[in-house]
Design a protein around this motif. Structure first.
Motif, short mmCIF file in Angstrom:
data_model
loop_
_atom_site.label_atom_id
_atom_site.label_comp_id
_atom_site.label_asym_id
_atom_site.label_seq_id
_atom_site.Cartn_x
_atom_site.Cartn_y
_atom_site.Cartn_z
N SER A 166 0.82 -1.22 0.00
CA SER A 166 0.00 0.00 0.00
C SER A 166 0.85 1.26 0.00
CB SER A 166 -0.94 0.01 1.21
OG SER A 166 -0.20 -0.04 2.42
N LEU A 167 2.16 1.13 0.30
CA LEU A 167 3.05 2.28 0.27
C LEU A 167 3.56 2.59 -1.13
CD1 LEU A 167 3.08 1.46 3.35
CD2 LEU A 167 5.41 2.37 3.40
N GLU A 208 2.61 4.12 -3.79
CA GLU A 208 2.54 5.49 -4.30
C GLU A 208 2.66 6.52 -3.17
OE1 GLU A 208 -1.10 5.65 -6.53
OE2 GLU A 208 -0.12 4.93 -8.35
N SER A 209 3.17 6.10 -2.04
CA SER A 209 3.28 7.00 -0.89
C SER A 209 4.62 7.73 -0.88
CB SER A 209 3.12 6.21 0.41
OG SER A 209 3.42 7.02 1.53
N ARG A 210 4.59 9.00 -0.53
CA ARG A 210 5.83 9.77 -0.38
C ARG A 210 6.69 9.23 0.75
NH1 ARG A 210 5.23 12.84 4.12
NH2 ARG A 210 3.09 13.09 4.91
N CYS A 211 6.07 8.41 1.63
CA CYS A 211 6.80 7.84 2.76
C CYS A 211 7.76 6.73 2.34
CB CYS A 211 5.83 7.26 3.79
SG CYS A 211 4.70 8.44 4.51
N LYS A 231 -0.08 1.34 5.39
CA LYS A 231 -0.71 2.65 5.21
C LYS A 231 -2.09 2.61 5.86
CE LYS A 231 -1.33 6.20 1.65
NZ LYS A 231 -1.35 6.47 0.20
N THR A 287 2.18 2.60 11.52
CA THR A 287 1.58 3.46 10.50
C THR A 287 2.67 4.07 9.64
OG1 THR A 287 -0.28 3.97 11.95
CG2 THR A 287 0.12 5.48 10.12
N ALA A 288 2.50 4.03 8.33
CA ALA A 288 3.54 4.46 7.41
C ALA A 288 4.00 5.90 7.65
CB ALA A 288 3.04 4.31 5.97
N ASP A 289 3.07 6.77 8.03
CA ASP A 289 3.41 8.18 8.23
C ASP A 289 4.33 8.41 9.42
OD1 ASP A 289 1.90 8.87 6.06
OD2 ASP A 289 0.15 9.49 7.20
#
Length: 202
Positions: free
Chosen positions: A9-10, A12-15, A142, A180-182
């Protein structure tokens, strides 16, 4: 040694590159990265729905999807190293580097792993934790979890982990956490061993 699964799920994440950079700075021998399947696994689901291929065939393709995501992770953070077996993992660690596990070759003929969608990268990360006698399993996802402890069955009900994960979690006796990814900035402040929601096997 801890097994750290990075959820697809990460993708497309900026993380994602920031997590990889942080993990690459961990002391060698302290982490093994397990890739999720991400959009590559979603494409396998689509192919099965479109063409009606068997679960066993889809399972093999899904393992390769994890490997594709693994190659992406290594492409984003070249200091990480790819490893396809416990032997290769130990070789990477002995060279003071962090390995990314490529699961397909090792898992194609493991009878204890069901060849269907009940098993995804979450359960496979737990399986690897047992195989390597890891000290801790971490799932980076995420998803936002505010509680300090959560039941694994609650995570299954909410679709956060796969249906087989409770069984695999019961087979290991190490602590398991979901982060949590953030929250990647907290690694530098707390260290990853002090982060996340504890997953209870009951």
């Amino acid at each position: 040694m801890q097994v750290i699964k990075i959820g697809g799920s990460l993708y497309e994440s900026r993380c994602l590159p920031r997590w990889l950079h942080q993990l690459a700075t961990l002391e060698a021998g302290k982490a093994i990265i397990v890739p999720g399947g991400g959009p590559f696994a979603n494409q396998v689901r689509h192919a099965q729905k479109c063409w009606g291929i068997s679960d066993a065939c889809a399972h093999t393709m899904a393992l390769l999807a994890m490997e594709q995501f693994g190659y992406l992770l290594q492409g984003l953070e070249p200091t990480l190293r790819l490893a396809a077996s416990p032997k290769e993992i130990k070789e990477v660690v002995s060279q003071q580097q962090i390995p990314i596990w490529l699961p397909a070759t090792e898992l194609l003929d493991q009878p204890e792993i069901p060849k269907n969608w009940e098993v995804t990268s979450d359960s496979l990360a737990a399986w690897l934790s047992s195989k390597l006698k890891a000290s801790r399993l971490v799932l980076i996802k995420k998803v936002r979890l505010s509680e300090p402890v959560i039941s694994v069955h609650s995570l299954v009900t909410r679709g956060i982990v796969d249906a087989a994960f409770p069984r695999f979690l019961h087979s290991i006796t190490i602590p398991c956490y979901c982060i949590t990814a953030d929250n990647y900035p907290q690694i530098a402040l707390k260290g990853i061993v002090n982060m996340g929601t504890r997953i209870s096997p009951d």
